[in-house]
Design a protein around this motif. Structure first.
Motif, PDB file in Angstrom:
ATOM      1  N   ILE A 257     -44.794  36.862  65.632  1.00  0.00           N
ATOM      2  CA  ILE A 257     -44.791  38.327  65.695  1.00  0.00           C
ATOM      3  C   ILE A 257     -45.983  38.840  66.489  1.00  0.00           C
ATOM      4  O   ILE A 257     -45.844  39.722  67.340  1.00  0.00           O
ATOM      5  N   GLU A 258     -47.149  38.253  66.257  1.00  0.00           N
ATOM      6  CA  GLU A 258     -48.341  38.667  67.010  1.00  0.00           C
ATOM      7  C   GLU A 258     -48.199  38.360  68.496  1.00  0.00           C
ATOM      8  O   GLU A 258     -48.583  39.165  69.343  1.00  0.00           O
ATOM      9  N   GLU A 259     -47.644  37.192  68.811  1.00  0.00           N
ATOM     10  CA  GLU A 259     -47.451  36.825  70.218  1.00  0.00           C
ATOM     11  C   GLU A 259     -46.467  37.775  70.900  1.00  0.00           C
ATOM     12  O   GLU A 259     -46.698  38.231  72.022  1.00  0.00           O
ATOM     13  N   ILE A 260     -45.370  38.078  70.229  1.00  0.00           N
ATOM     14  CA  ILE A 260     -44.386  39.003  70.788  1.00  0.00           C
ATOM     15  C   ILE A 260     -45.011  40.381  70.971  1.00  0.00           C
ATOM     16  O   ILE A 260     -44.827  41.019  72.017  1.00  0.00           O
TER      17      ILE A 260
ATOM     18  N   GLY B 189     -37.320  28.337  67.786  1.00  0.00           N
ATOM     19  CA  GLY B 189     -38.548  29.086  67.511  1.00  0.00           C
ATOM     20  C   GLY B 189     -39.389  29.340  68.747  1.00  0.00           C
ATOM     21  O   GLY B 189     -40.574  29.652  68.643  1.00  0.00           O
ATOM     22  N   THR B 190     -38.786  29.232  69.924  1.00  0.00           N
ATOM     23  CA  THR B 190     -39.526  29.483  71.157  1.00  0.00           C
ATOM     24  C   THR B 190     -39.383  30.945  71.572  1.00  0.00           C
ATOM     25  O   THR B 190     -38.395  31.606  71.255  1.00  0.00           O
ATOM     26  N   ILE B 191     -40.366  31.409  72.294  1.00  0.00           N
ATOM     27  CA  ILE B 191     -40.378  32.781  72.797  1.00  0.00           C
ATOM     28  C   ILE B 191     -40.269  32.732  74.307  1.00  0.00           C
ATOM     29  O   ILE B 191     -41.051  32.040  74.973  1.00  0.00           O
ATOM     30  N   GLU B 192     -39.307  33.447  74.823  1.00  0.00           N
ATOM     31  CA  GLU B 192     -39.151  33.611  76.269  1.00  0.00           C
ATOM     32  C   GLU B 192     -39.458  35.067  76.588  1.00  0.00           C
ATOM     33  O   GLU B 192     -39.246  35.942  75.756  1.00  0.00           O
ATOM     34  N   TYR B 193     -39.929  35.325  77.791  1.00  0.00           N
ATOM     35  CA  TYR B 193     -40.254  36.700  78.165  1.00  0.00           C
ATOM     36  C   TYR B 193     -40.191  36.861  79.673  1.00  0.00           C
ATOM     37  O   TYR B 193     -40.279  35.887  80.416  1.00  0.00           O
TER      38      TYR B 193
ATOM     39  N   ALA C 148     -50.140  48.519  65.543  1.00  0.00           N
ATOM     40  CA  ALA C 148     -48.954  49.344  65.825  1.00  0.00           C
ATOM     41  C   ALA C 148     -47.863  48.513  66.491  1.00  0.00           C
ATOM     42  O   ALA C 148     -46.680  48.651  66.161  1.00  0.00           O
ATOM     43  N   TYR C 149     -48.238  47.644  67.411  1.00  0.00           N
ATOM     44  CA  TYR C 149     -47.243  46.787  68.068  1.00  0.00           C
ATOM     45  C   TYR C 149     -46.658  45.750  67.109  1.00  0.00           C
ATOM     46  O   TYR C 149     -45.465  45.449  67.165  1.00  0.00           O
ATOM     47  N   ILE C 150     -47.481  45.221  66.230  1.00  0.00           N
ATOM     48  CA  ILE C 150     -46.973  44.275  65.229  1.00  0.00           C
ATOM     49  C   ILE C 150     -45.963  44.985  64.329  1.00  0.00           C
ATOM     50  O   ILE C 150     -44.875  44.457  64.057  1.00  0.00           O
ATOM     51  N   ASP C 151     -46.286  46.193  63.891  1.00  0.00           N
ATOM     52  CA  ASP C 151     -45.355  46.977  63.077  1.00  0.00           C
ATOM     53  C   ASP C 151     -44.076  47.279  63.858  1.00  0.00           C
ATOM     54  O   ASP C 151     -42.977  47.251  63.307  1.00  0.00           O
TER      55      ASP C 151
END
Length: 134
Positions: A8-11, A28-32, A124-127
């Protein structure tokens, strides 16, 4: 796989940088990638990622970045959270003028509250990411 607090923090950090994020639930990988709506976006370097996402779309959770209205609201919320009434009024004044994002950034960057702003915006971004999970 469920998103961890680290995910969540990384996203949240990637969204804050203007990226669109995709969480692959099986691995569980994040792509962007950058927002294709950005006028300076160059699609060519991202074509392989687009194909990867498209070929397995059902296994990805997409996370959107904040729009300008939401970003403005975060700045306004920060201003109202300030206990220093002089600085609060200064921020609110900057937000009411033309080019509020630029004015706010300059005011924050030249203040002793710069780190407070970064911490507030990160939360705020985490929320914001957590809201998208609902």
């Amino acid at each position: 796989m469920m998103l961890t607090e680290h995910h969540i923090e990384e996203i949240a950090e990637l969204l804050d940088c203007g990226m669109l994020c995709f969480f692959h639930t099986p691995t569980g990988t994040i792509e962007y990638h950058p927002d294709p709506e950005n006028p300076y976006f160059e699609p060519e370097p991202w074509e392989d990622l687009f194909e990867k996402l498209e070929s397995d779309w059902g296994n990805y959770v997409r996370f959107e970045k904040m729009d300008s209205r939401e970003g403005f609201q975060v700045m306004e919320d920060f201003a109202y959270s300030m206990t220093d009434t002089n600085f609060r009024e200064k921020l609110l004044d900057q937000l009411s003028k033309r080019k509020p994002f630029q004015n706010f950034k300059y005011t924050i960057d030249t203040s002793k509250y710069r780190q407070d702003w970064f911490d507030f915006k990160k939360k705020a971004y985490i929320d914001f990411v957590k809201q998208q999970l609902r």
